[in-house]
Motif scaffolding. Structure first.
Motif, PDB file in Angstrom:
ATOM      1  N   PRO A 196       8.993   9.582 -12.539  1.00 20.17           N
ATOM      2  CA  PRO A 196       8.753  10.505 -11.434  1.00 20.17           C
ATOM      3  C   PRO A 196       7.286  10.947 -11.402  1.00 20.17           C
ATOM      4  N   GLY A 197       6.752  11.060 -10.190  1.00 15.72           N
ATOM      5  CA  GLY A 197       5.388  11.535 -10.011  1.00 15.72           C
ATOM      6  C   GLY A 197       4.304  10.496 -10.190  1.00 15.72           C
ATOM      7  N   MET A 198       4.663   9.275 -10.583  1.00 18.43           N
ATOM      8  CA  MET A 198       3.632   8.262 -10.813  1.00 18.43           C
ATOM      9  C   MET A 198       2.832   8.001  -9.540  1.00 18.43           C
ATOM     10  N   GLY A 199       1.535   7.900  -9.704  1.00 17.83           N
ATOM     11  CA  GLY A 199       0.647   7.587  -8.591  1.00 17.83           C
ATOM     12  C   GLY A 199       0.244   8.756  -7.720  1.00 17.83           C
ATOM     13  N   LEU A 200       0.910   9.883  -7.848  1.00 16.80           N
ATOM     14  CA  LEU A 200       0.655  10.984  -6.921  1.00 16.80           C
ATOM     15  C   LEU A 200      -0.708  11.628  -7.132  1.00 16.80           C
ATOM     16  N   ASP A 201      -1.295  11.501  -8.326  1.00 14.90           N
ATOM     17  CA  ASP A 201      -2.624  12.059  -8.554  1.00 14.90           C
ATOM     18  C   ASP A 201      -3.726  11.155  -8.013  1.00 14.90           C
ATOM     19  N   LEU A 202      -3.339  10.064  -7.329  1.00 13.07           N
ATOM     20  CA  LEU A 202      -4.313   9.115  -6.776  1.00 13.07           C
ATOM     21  C   LEU A 202      -4.172   8.941  -5.264  1.00 13.07           C
ATOM     22  N   LEU A 203      -3.456   9.835  -4.628  1.00 13.59           N
ATOM     23  CA  LEU A 203      -3.209   9.683  -3.192  1.00 13.59           C
ATOM     24  C   LEU A 203      -4.463   9.819  -2.347  1.00 13.59           C
ATOM     25  N   ASP A 204      -5.546  10.371  -2.907  1.00 17.45           N
ATOM     26  CA  ASP A 204      -6.798  10.448  -2.153  1.00 17.45           C
ATOM     27  C   ASP A 204      -7.596   9.150  -2.238  1.00 17.45           C
ATOM     28  N   VAL A 205      -7.119   8.182  -3.031  1.00 16.76           N
ATOM     29  CA  VAL A 205      -7.738   6.855  -3.076  1.00 16.76           C
ATOM     30  C   VAL A 205      -7.194   6.051  -1.890  1.00 16.76           C
ATOM     31  N   PRO A 206      -8.055   5.582  -0.991  1.00 15.85           N
ATOM     32  CA  PRO A 206      -7.571   4.968   0.261  1.00 15.85           C
ATOM     33  C   PRO A 206      -6.536   3.867   0.055  1.00 15.85           C
ATOM     34  N   GLU A 207      -6.752   2.977  -0.891  1.00 19.01           N
ATOM     35  CA  GLU A 207      -5.831   1.856  -1.084  1.00 19.01           C
ATOM     36  C   GLU A 207      -4.478   2.328  -1.599  1.00 19.01           C
ATOM     37  N   VAL A 208      -4.474   3.360  -2.421  1.00 23.90           N
ATOM     38  CA  VAL A 208      -3.212   3.919  -2.894  1.00 23.90           C
ATOM     39  C   VAL A 208      -2.481   4.592  -1.741  1.00 23.90           C
ATOM     40  N   ALA A 209      -3.224   5.350  -0.933  1.00 25.88           N
ATOM     41  CA  ALA A 209      -2.627   6.002   0.234  1.00 25.88           C
ATOM     42  C   ALA A 209      -2.032   4.976   1.195  1.00 25.88           C
ATOM     43  N   GLU A 210      -2.717   3.852   1.391  1.00 28.82           N
ATOM     44  CA  GLU A 210      -2.211   2.789   2.272  1.00 28.82           C
ATOM     45  C   GLU A 210      -0.899   2.213   1.727  1.00 28.82           C
ATOM     46  N   ALA A 211      -0.831   2.043   0.412  1.00 25.65           N
ATOM     47  CA  ALA A 211       0.395   1.505  -0.181  1.00 25.65           C
ATOM     48  C   ALA A 211       1.553   2.479   0.009  1.00 25.65           C
ATOM     49  N   PHE A 212       1.311   3.772  -0.168  1.00 26.48           N
ATOM     50  CA  PHE A 212       2.364   4.761   0.038  1.00 26.48           C
ATOM     51  C   PHE A 212       2.784   4.814   1.509  1.00 26.48           C
ATOM     52  N   GLU A 213       1.835   4.643   2.396  1.00 26.99           N
ATOM     53  CA  GLU A 213       2.175   4.635   3.821  1.00 26.99           C
ATOM     54  C   GLU A 213       3.039   3.420   4.166  1.00 26.99           C
ATOM     55  N   ALA A 214       2.668   2.265   3.622  1.00 25.61           N
ATOM     56  CA  ALA A 214       3.463   1.056   3.863  1.00 25.61           C
ATOM     57  C   ALA A 214       4.869   1.216   3.292  1.00 25.61           C
ATOM     58  N   ALA A 215       4.974   1.798   2.102  1.00 29.41           N
ATOM     59  CA  ALA A 215       6.291   2.017   1.489  1.00 29.41           C
ATOM     60  C   ALA A 215       7.130   2.950   2.350  1.00 29.41           C
ATOM     61  N   SER A 216       6.521   4.016   2.839  1.00 31.29           N
ATOM     62  CA  SER A 216       7.253   4.976   3.671  1.00 31.29           C
ATOM     63  C   SER A 216       7.752   4.318   4.944  1.00 31.29           C
ATOM     64  N   ASP A 217       6.910   3.490   5.560  1.00 30.33           N
ATOM     65  CA  ASP A 217       7.302   2.813   6.802  1.00 30.33           C
ATOM     66  C   ASP A 217       8.483   1.878   6.572  1.00 30.33           C
ATOM     67  N   VAL A 218       8.446   1.117   5.472  1.00 32.09           N
ATOM     68  CA  VAL A 218       9.497   0.131   5.201  1.00 32.09           C
ATOM     69  C   VAL A 218      10.790   0.815   4.756  1.00 32.09           C
ATOM     70  N   LEU A 219      10.677   1.819   3.911  1.00 27.54           N
ATOM     71  CA  LEU A 219      11.852   2.448   3.321  1.00 27.54           C
ATOM     72  C   LEU A 219      12.490   3.485   4.240  1.00 27.54           C
ATOM     73  N   GLY A 220      11.715   4.001   5.182  1.00 25.30           N
ATOM     74  CA  GLY A 220      12.270   4.973   6.121  1.00 25.30           C
ATOM     75  C   GLY A 220      12.280   6.400   5.612  1.00 25.30           C
ATOM     76  N   PHE A 221      11.526   6.670   4.547  1.00 25.89           N
ATOM     77  CA  PHE A 221      11.389   8.045   4.069  1.00 25.89           C
ATOM     78  C   PHE A 221      10.017   8.196   3.420  1.00 25.89           C
ATOM     79  N   ASP A 222       9.591   9.435   3.205  1.00 26.24           N
ATOM     80  CA  ASP A 222       8.275   9.722   2.637  1.00 26.24           C
ATOM     81  C   ASP A 222       8.273   9.364   1.151  1.00 26.24           C
ATOM     82  N   ALA A 223       7.578   8.282   0.805  1.00 25.07           N
ATOM     83  CA  ALA A 223       7.593   7.786  -0.570  1.00 25.07           C
ATOM     84  C   ALA A 223       6.959   8.789  -1.532  1.00 25.07           C
ATOM     85  N   ALA A 224       5.879   9.441  -1.119  1.00 25.52           N
ATOM     86  CA  ALA A 224       5.215  10.405  -1.998  1.00 25.52           C
ATOM     87  C   ALA A 224       6.116  11.612  -2.262  1.00 25.52           C
TER      88      ALA A 224
END
Length: 315
Positions: free
Chosen positions: A10-38
């Motif tokens: 739990p919580g992995m990656g959340l301290d890096l959400l201001d890194v553009p590429e990490v934010a893009e990955a979380f956005e892609a995950a949210s779009d595919v999964l249908g919920f807010d991944a972060a």
């Protein structure tokens, strides 16, 4: 190197959400999964996250984001290598799949594997002080008509077997009777065994809808321990579900080809520890959080500055 299932937390990656590429990955995950991944990772408990349907897409999201971030900051890998699930992350970082297609793939893959595990219950166990011959002999002796196969060739002295739950239990008992230790893995099914055949069929049908590009960075395939070409990607990724992960052989081949440092991205440090068992002479680094990411980026910046320094005094 990209972490495999089991490294999620739990919580992995959340301290890096201001890194553009990490934010893009979380956005892609949210779009595919249908919920807010972060938001999911911020509130989820370990037991829920361990469900294959959650563990695979969440870990792949973090791994792909971190891997793409390092490449964007100047890292030029000789190759990329995943461990099981990590091979999906490697697809995105190598350029073989877009971030969105890789996320769609891991979502479909995770559901198919979870369903196969529910339909055909199984287990996995790590045999310590095993070699390929002894692991194969143990599986043959203890299968008794059920599925039981070597599934992960992790490192010298560590081979994981996979199969029907009772067959795995018989193998563990026989291994103990020979004075050797084993460790049951916290997996929901018999991954990388014939019990995943139905999942492989599902994945095969999905991959017919996906286009693969030639990799910009060589990707070492888990099944063959060799570079993967786009023309072979569909078959290799289907075989991946029912065939063993040859991590030991893959790392050894990369070292023989000149690799001097292995960098694990994702969560935890399982893979760098396996590399240490394979060859203590190569450098190992885990990039899994803010502190390790910043430290590695500082190395990249220093290397770039050194490369651009005046060289009038050099022959």
């Amino acid at each position: 190197m990209f972490s495999g299932q089991g490294s999620q937390k739990p919580g992995m990656g959340l301290d890096l959400l201001d890194v553009p590429e990490v934010a893009e990955a979380f956005e892609a995950a949210s779009d595919v999964l249908g919920f807010d991944a972060a938001a999911f990772l911020e509130t989820v408990d370990q037991t829920t996250l361990n469900d294959t349907r959650h563990a695979q897409p969440m870990l792949a999201c973090v791994s792909m984001g971190l891997g793409r971030a390092l490449v964007a900051r100047g890292l030029q890998p000789k190759a990329v290598l995943g461990f099981s699930l990590g091979q999906v992350s490697a697809l995105a970082v190598s350029g073989m799949l877009s971030l969105e297609d890789a996320m769609r793939f891991v979502q479909r893959r995770s559901v198919a594997m979870a369903q196969a595990a529910e339909a055909h219950p199984g287990a996995m166990s790590a045999l310590l002080k095993a070699d390929p011959e002894s692991a194969a002999a143990l599986c043959a002796a203890c299968a008794e008509g059920e599925v039981l196969v070597p599934a992960n060739f992790n490192a010298p002295g560590q081979i994981v077997i996979s199969g029907a739950s009772e067959a795995v239990a018989r193998a563990e008992a026989a291994w103990a009777a020979a004075g050797k230790r084993s460790s049951r893995l916290a997996t929901s099914g018999a991954f990388h065994s014939p019990l995943m055949a139905e999942a492989a069929e599902e994945v095969a049908a999905f991959l017919e809808t996906v286009d693969f590009a030639e990799p910009a960075i060589p990707l070492i395939d888990n099944v063959s321990a060799a570079p993967l070409a786009s023309a072979d990607a569909r078959r290799a990724l289907v075989d991946h579900l029912t065939h063993p992960v040859r991590f030991d052989e893959s790392v050894s081949a990369l070292i023989a080809d000149g690799a001097t440092e292995f960098v694990e991205v994702g969560s935890g440090n399982v893979l760098v520890n396996l590399v240490k068992r394979i060859d203590k002479g190569v450098a190992r680094t885990a990039v899994t959080d803010r502190a390790s990411f910043e430290a590695f980026c500082a190395r990249l910046d220093a290397a770039a500055s050194s490369a651009s320094a005046p060289t009038d005094n050099l022959a």
